[in-house]
Design a protein around this motif. Sequence first.
Motif, PDB file in Angstrom:
ATOM      1  N   CYS A  21     -36.311  -8.410  17.517  1.00  0.00           N
ATOM      2  CA  CYS A  21     -36.322  -7.332  17.049  1.00  0.00           C
ATOM      3  C   CYS A  21     -34.902  -6.778  16.891  1.00  0.00           C
ATOM      4  CB  CYS A  21     -37.959  -6.785  16.624  1.00  0.00           C
ATOM      5  SG  CYS A  21     -38.149  -5.605  17.677  1.00  0.00           S
ATOM      6  N   GLY A  22     -34.259  -6.524  17.758  1.00  0.00           N
ATOM      7  CA  GLY A  22     -33.110  -5.623  17.866  1.00  0.00           C
ATOM      8  C   GLY A  22     -34.012  -4.644  18.560  1.00  0.00           C
ATOM      9  N   THR A  23     -34.863  -3.867  18.653  1.00  0.00           N
ATOM     10  CA  THR A  23     -35.158  -2.803  18.903  1.00  0.00           C
ATOM     11  C   THR A  23     -34.634  -2.506  20.111  1.00  0.00           C
ATOM     12  OG1 THR A  23     -37.215  -2.960  17.734  1.00  0.00           O
ATOM     13  CG2 THR A  23     -36.691  -1.008  19.718  1.00  0.00           C
ATOM     14  N   VAL A  24     -34.788  -3.266  21.160  1.00  0.00           N
ATOM     15  CA  VAL A  24     -34.261  -3.663  22.971  1.00  0.00           C
ATOM     16  C   VAL A  24     -32.685  -4.295  22.186  1.00  0.00           C
ATOM     17  CG1 VAL A  24     -34.257  -4.044  25.360  1.00  0.00           C
ATOM     18  CG2 VAL A  24     -36.218  -3.318  24.438  1.00  0.00           C
ATOM     19  N   ASP A  58     -25.377  -2.313  38.872  1.00  0.00           N
ATOM     20  CA  ASP A  58     -25.615  -1.211  37.303  1.00  0.00           C
ATOM     21  C   ASP A  58     -24.307  -2.274  36.975  1.00  0.00           C
ATOM     22  OD1 ASP A  58     -23.159  -2.958  38.479  1.00  0.00           O
ATOM     23  OD2 ASP A  58     -21.847  -0.978  40.045  1.00  0.00           O
ATOM     24  N   GLY A  59     -24.439  -3.414  36.345  1.00  0.00           N
ATOM     25  CA  GLY A  59     -23.582  -4.173  35.155  1.00  0.00           C
ATOM     26  C   GLY A  59     -24.683  -4.507  34.063  1.00  0.00           C
ATOM     27  N   LEU A  60     -25.607  -4.113  34.212  1.00  0.00           N
ATOM     28  CA  LEU A  60     -26.607  -3.896  32.944  1.00  0.00           C
ATOM     29  C   LEU A  60     -27.174  -2.815  32.358  1.00  0.00           C
ATOM     30  CD1 LEU A  60     -29.717  -5.659  32.085  1.00  0.00           C
ATOM     31  CD2 LEU A  60     -30.084  -3.621  32.124  1.00  0.00           C
ATOM     32  N   GLN A  61     -26.651  -2.351  31.459  1.00  0.00           N
ATOM     33  CA  GLN A  61     -26.159  -1.235  30.399  1.00  0.00           C
ATOM     34  C   GLN A  61     -27.652  -1.283  28.808  1.00  0.00           C
ATOM     35  OE1 GLN A  61     -23.053   0.224  28.680  1.00  0.00           O
ATOM     36  NE2 GLN A  61     -23.146   2.425  29.571  1.00  0.00           N
ATOM     37  N   ILE A  62     -28.691  -0.643  29.380  1.00  0.00           N
ATOM     38  CA  ILE A  62     -29.507  -0.287  28.047  1.00  0.00           C
ATOM     39  C   ILE A  62     -29.031   0.298  27.080  1.00  0.00           C
ATOM     40  CG2 ILE A  62     -31.757   0.587  26.959  1.00  0.00           C
ATOM     41  CD1 ILE A  62     -32.339  -0.146  30.265  1.00  0.00           C
ATOM     42  N   VAL A  63     -28.359   0.118  26.124  1.00  0.00           N
ATOM     43  CA  VAL A  63     -27.876   0.420  24.919  1.00  0.00           C
ATOM     44  C   VAL A  63     -28.791   1.245  24.132  1.00  0.00           C
ATOM     45  CG1 VAL A  63     -25.896   0.317  23.137  1.00  0.00           C
ATOM     46  CG2 VAL A  63     -25.781  -0.801  24.787  1.00  0.00           C
ATOM     47  N   ARG A  64     -30.417   0.366  23.573  1.00  0.00           N
ATOM     48  CA  ARG A  64     -30.955   1.181  22.638  1.00  0.00           C
ATOM     49  C   ARG A  64     -32.091   0.415  23.323  1.00  0.00           C
ATOM     50  NH1 ARG A  64     -28.743  -1.369  17.686  1.00  0.00           N
ATOM     51  NH2 ARG A  64     -29.884  -3.171  17.639  1.00  0.00           N
ATOM     52  N   GLY A  65     -33.272   1.274  23.269  1.00  0.00           N
ATOM     53  CA  GLY A  65     -34.044   0.634  22.759  1.00  0.00           C
ATOM     54  C   GLY A  65     -35.251   0.681  24.160  1.00  0.00           C
ATOM     55  N   GLN A  66     -34.141   1.914  24.682  1.00  0.00           N
ATOM     56  CA  GLN A  66     -35.133   2.147  26.186  1.00  0.00           C
ATOM     57  C   GLN A  66     -36.767   2.458  26.781  1.00  0.00           C
ATOM     58  OE1 GLN A  66     -33.734   2.840  29.683  1.00  0.00           O
ATOM     59  NE2 GLN A  66     -35.586   2.343  30.309  1.00  0.00           N
ATOM     60  N   ALA A  67     -37.488   3.376  25.437  1.00  0.00           N
ATOM     61  CA  ALA A  67     -37.575   3.445  25.035  1.00  0.00           C
ATOM     62  C   ALA A  67     -38.857   2.916  24.773  1.00  0.00           C
ATOM     63  CB  ALA A  67     -38.350   5.072  24.014  1.00  0.00           C
ATOM     64  N   HIS A  68     -38.858   1.297  24.629  1.00  0.00           N
ATOM     65  CA  HIS A  68     -39.331   1.096  23.684  1.00  0.00           C
ATOM     66  C   HIS A  68     -39.909  -0.637  24.924  1.00  0.00           C
ATOM     67  CE1 HIS A  68     -40.139   1.827  19.574  1.00  0.00           C
ATOM     68  NE2 HIS A  68     -38.715   2.213  19.676  1.00  0.00           N
ATOM     69  N   LEU A  69     -39.440  -0.602  25.575  1.00  0.00           N
ATOM     70  CA  LEU A  69     -38.717  -1.370  26.855  1.00  0.00           C
ATOM     71  C   LEU A  69     -40.175  -0.910  27.635  1.00  0.00           C
ATOM     72  CD1 LEU A  69     -35.865  -1.318  28.772  1.00  0.00           C
ATOM     73  CD2 LEU A  69     -37.216  -3.667  27.423  1.00  0.00           C
ATOM     74  N   CYS A  87     -41.609  -6.343  20.087  1.00  0.00           N
ATOM     75  CA  CYS A  87     -41.738  -8.081  20.054  1.00  0.00           C
ATOM     76  C   CYS A  87     -42.217  -8.813  20.767  1.00  0.00           C
ATOM     77  CB  CYS A  87     -40.760  -8.660  19.332  1.00  0.00           C
ATOM     78  SG  CYS A  87     -39.115  -8.687  20.034  1.00  0.00           S
ATOM     79  N   GLY A  88     -41.962  -7.975  21.748  1.00  0.00           N
ATOM     80  CA  GLY A  88     -42.817  -9.030  23.436  1.00  0.00           C
ATOM     81  C   GLY A  88     -41.696  -9.958  24.047  1.00  0.00           C
ATOM     82  N   ILE A  89     -39.982  -9.793  23.838  1.00  0.00           N
ATOM     83  CA  ILE A  89     -39.318 -10.543  24.106  1.00  0.00           C
ATOM     84  C   ILE A  89     -39.445  -9.841  25.343  1.00  0.00           C
ATOM     85  CG2 ILE A  89     -37.213 -11.873  23.814  1.00  0.00           C
ATOM     86  CD1 ILE A  89     -39.098 -13.170  22.298  1.00  0.00           C
ATOM     87  N   TYR A  90     -39.131 -10.927  26.717  1.00  0.00           N
ATOM     88  CA  TYR A  90     -38.526 -10.496  27.792  1.00  0.00           C
ATOM     89  C   TYR A  90     -37.169 -10.961  27.862  1.00  0.00           C
ATOM     90  CZ  TYR A  90     -36.459 -11.868  32.686  1.00  0.00           C
ATOM     91  OH  TYR A  90     -35.925 -12.574  33.452  1.00  0.00           O
ATOM     92  N   THR A  91     -36.359  -8.970  28.396  1.00  0.00           N
ATOM     93  CA  THR A  91     -35.081  -9.446  28.540  1.00  0.00           C
ATOM     94  C   THR A  91     -34.454  -9.128  29.184  1.00  0.00           C
ATOM     95  OG1 THR A  91     -35.803  -6.726  28.390  1.00  0.00           O
ATOM     96  CG2 THR A  91     -35.673  -7.183  26.275  1.00  0.00           C
ATOM     97  N   HIS A  92     -35.404  -8.578  30.580  1.00  0.00           N
ATOM     98  CA  HIS A  92     -34.513  -8.494  32.027  1.00  0.00           C
ATOM     99  C   HIS A  92     -35.897  -8.087  33.179  1.00  0.00           C
ATOM    100  CE1 HIS A  92     -34.264  -4.804  30.791  1.00  0.00           C
ATOM    101  NE2 HIS A  92     -34.216  -3.697  31.894  1.00  0.00           N
ATOM    102  N   HIS A  93     -34.894  -8.376  34.701  1.00  0.00           N
ATOM    103  CA  HIS A  93     -36.021  -7.887  35.394  1.00  0.00           C
ATOM    104  C   HIS A  93     -35.155  -7.208  36.302  1.00  0.00           C
ATOM    105  CE1 HIS A  93     -35.479 -12.447  36.773  1.00  0.00           C
ATOM    106  NE2 HIS A  93     -35.820 -12.212  38.092  1.00  0.00           N
TER     107      HIS A  93
END
Length: 134
Positions: A21-24, A58-69, A87-93
């Motif tokens: 959905c582009g939130t994150v 340190d190579g992963l930066q959350i640009v938008r949507g931190q509060a929705h993770l 939207c429920g999509i797995y982004t990272h771990h």
Amino acid sequence: MGITTVAGVAVQAQHRASCHCGTVELLLDLPEGIVDPRRCDCSMCRRRGAIAASVARDGLQIVRGQAHLRLYQFNTHVAEHYFCGVCGIYTHHRRRSNPDQYGYNVACLEGIDPFALGTIPVNDGVNHPADRTG
């Protein structure tokens, strides 16, 4: 060296990734391309079916949507699995086997077709190295 081109699309040194959905939105440092793409046969990965690749912590930066993770942890509660709460999509771990790295969902990379990667190795997550003693 990782995979630097997928079906004619270059993997950028700083590549954007997003949920459905582009939130994150994430910004990943991928100067060597897609490094160590893999599937895993643990109970979690089998169900989500994603191809994960590695990036330094340190190579992963959350640009938008931190509060929705949303965070999901199971078993040893060491790995941290993140997904979009909208939207429920797995982004990272955050990886259990290497907490200095994140695994990220290759399918979330903007413009990259994960089906164009061909055969992807499967890691033995059922018999995870961190579960072994002595």
